[in-house]
Design a protein around this motif. Structure first.
Motif, mmCIF file in Angstrom:
data_model
loop_
_atom_site.group_PDB
_atom_site.id
_atom_site.type_symbol
_atom_site.label_atom_id
_atom_site.label_comp_id
_atom_site.label_asym_id
_atom_site.label_seq_id
_atom_site.Cartn_x
_atom_site.Cartn_y
_atom_site.Cartn_z
ATOM 1 N N TYR A 1 0.829 -1.203 0.000
ATOM 2 C CA TYR A 1 0.000 0.000 0.000
ATOM 3 C C TYR A 1 0.865 1.256 0.000
ATOM 4 C CZ TYR A 1 -2.957 3.648 2.067
ATOM 5 O OH TYR A 1 -3.607 4.819 2.336
ATOM 6 N N ARG A 2 1.806 1.346 0.904
ATOM 7 C CA ARG A 2 2.677 2.530 0.996
ATOM 8 C C ARG A 2 3.480 2.720 -0.294
ATOM 9 N NH1 ARG A 2 0.600 5.439 4.824
ATOM 10 N NH2 ARG A 2 0.422 4.379 6.781
ATOM 11 N N MET A 3 3.980 1.615 -0.839
ATOM 12 C CA MET A 3 4.772 1.692 -2.064
ATOM 13 C C MET A 3 3.918 2.220 -3.222
ATOM 14 S SD MET A 3 6.841 -1.352 -3.987
ATOM 15 C CE MET A 3 5.321 -2.042 -4.632
ATOM 16 N N LEU A 4 2.709 1.680 -3.366
ATOM 17 C CA LEU A 4 1.806 2.112 -4.438
ATOM 18 C C LEU A 4 1.440 3.589 -4.306
ATOM 19 C CD1 LEU A 4 -0.890 -0.687 -4.838
ATOM 20 C CD2 LEU A 4 0.441 0.332 -6.669
ATOM 21 N N PHE B 1 -6.448 13.883 1.241
ATOM 22 C CA PHE B 1 -5.586 14.495 0.234
ATOM 23 C C PHE B 1 -6.129 14.220 -1.170
ATOM 24 C CE2 PHE B 1 -1.859 14.455 -2.614
ATOM 25 C CZ PHE B 1 -1.540 15.800 -2.522
ATOM 26 N N ALA B 2 -6.660 13.031 -1.400
ATOM 27 C CA ALA B 2 -7.278 12.727 -2.699
ATOM 28 C C ALA B 2 -8.452 13.671 -2.943
ATOM 29 C CB ALA B 2 -7.729 11.272 -2.749
ATOM 30 N N LEU C 1 1.491 8.589 7.253
ATOM 31 C CA LEU C 1 0.174 9.161 6.998
ATOM 32 C C LEU C 1 -0.926 8.105 7.120
ATOM 33 C CD1 LEU C 1 -0.711 12.046 6.024
ATOM 34 C CD2 LEU C 1 -0.901 11.046 3.756
ATOM 35 N N PRO C 2 -1.908 8.340 7.999
ATOM 36 C CA PRO C 2 -3.020 7.388 8.077
ATOM 37 C C PRO C 2 -3.811 7.390 6.764
ATOM 38 C CG PRO C 2 -3.159 9.044 9.836
ATOM 39 C CD PRO C 2 -2.048 9.455 8.922
ATOM 40 N N ALA C 3 -4.421 6.277 6.455
ATOM 41 C CA ALA C 3 -5.198 6.154 5.217
ATOM 42 C C ALA C 3 -6.269 7.237 5.133
ATOM 43 C CB ALA C 3 -5.823 4.767 5.123
#
Length: 150
Positions: free
Chosen positions: A51-54, A117-118, A109-111
């Motif tokens: 998830y973090r990488m993506l 941010f999105a 950063l929490p999801a």
């Protein structure tokens, strides 16, 4: 906004975003696509590391492309003597700083914050491309006419 499926576009490209300068319109369309990739990466939460990488990869691409696009737009504004250049550049700079701050904190950063941010990207694209970028059009069109008549 779609029905929440991972492959749905978060931001639908709309012809109303076109400002009539093909190179800029193509860049805007690419920015919308990259923002959609960032949003879709948030939905692919199958394991924390992946998830973090993506998310980091998608945000990096979005940020890098935005910086290139802003430089191109700013060159056009300067060349056409757009009197709102400084204000517009400040908007670009604030966007870039916010993106860099999010990127720097992405590992912590929490999801929920990433989703916020999105939403920020969504709102920014709708206000900036659909409104702010239209403000420099008259000066640019005039400049291009003068250049073509030389």
């Amino acid at each position: 906004m779609g029905n929440g499926l991972v492959n749905d576009d978060y931001i639908k490209w709309d012809p109303k975003y076109k400002i009539g300068i093909p190179a800029i319109d193509e860049q805007h369309e690419t920015l919308v696509r990259l923002c959609n990739e960032f949003y879709q990466s948030l939905l692919k939460n199958n394991n924390a590391e992946n998830y973090r990488m993506l998310v980091k990869w998608a945000l990096e691409r979005c940020l890098n492309y935005a910086e290139t696009h802003f430089q191109d737009e700013e060159k056009l504004m300067l060349a056409s003597n757009f009197d709102g250049y400084k204000k517009h550049k400040k908007i670009h700079d604030a966007f870039t700083e916010k993106c860099k701050d999010i990127y720097a904190d992405i590992d912590r950063l929490p999801a929920s914050e990433a989703i916020k941010f999105a939403h920020f990207l969504y709102d920014w694209i709708h206000t900036h491309i659909a409104y702010e970028d239209r403000l420099y059009l008259p000066a640019l069109v005039e400049f291009l006419k003068k250049k073509a008549n030389k």
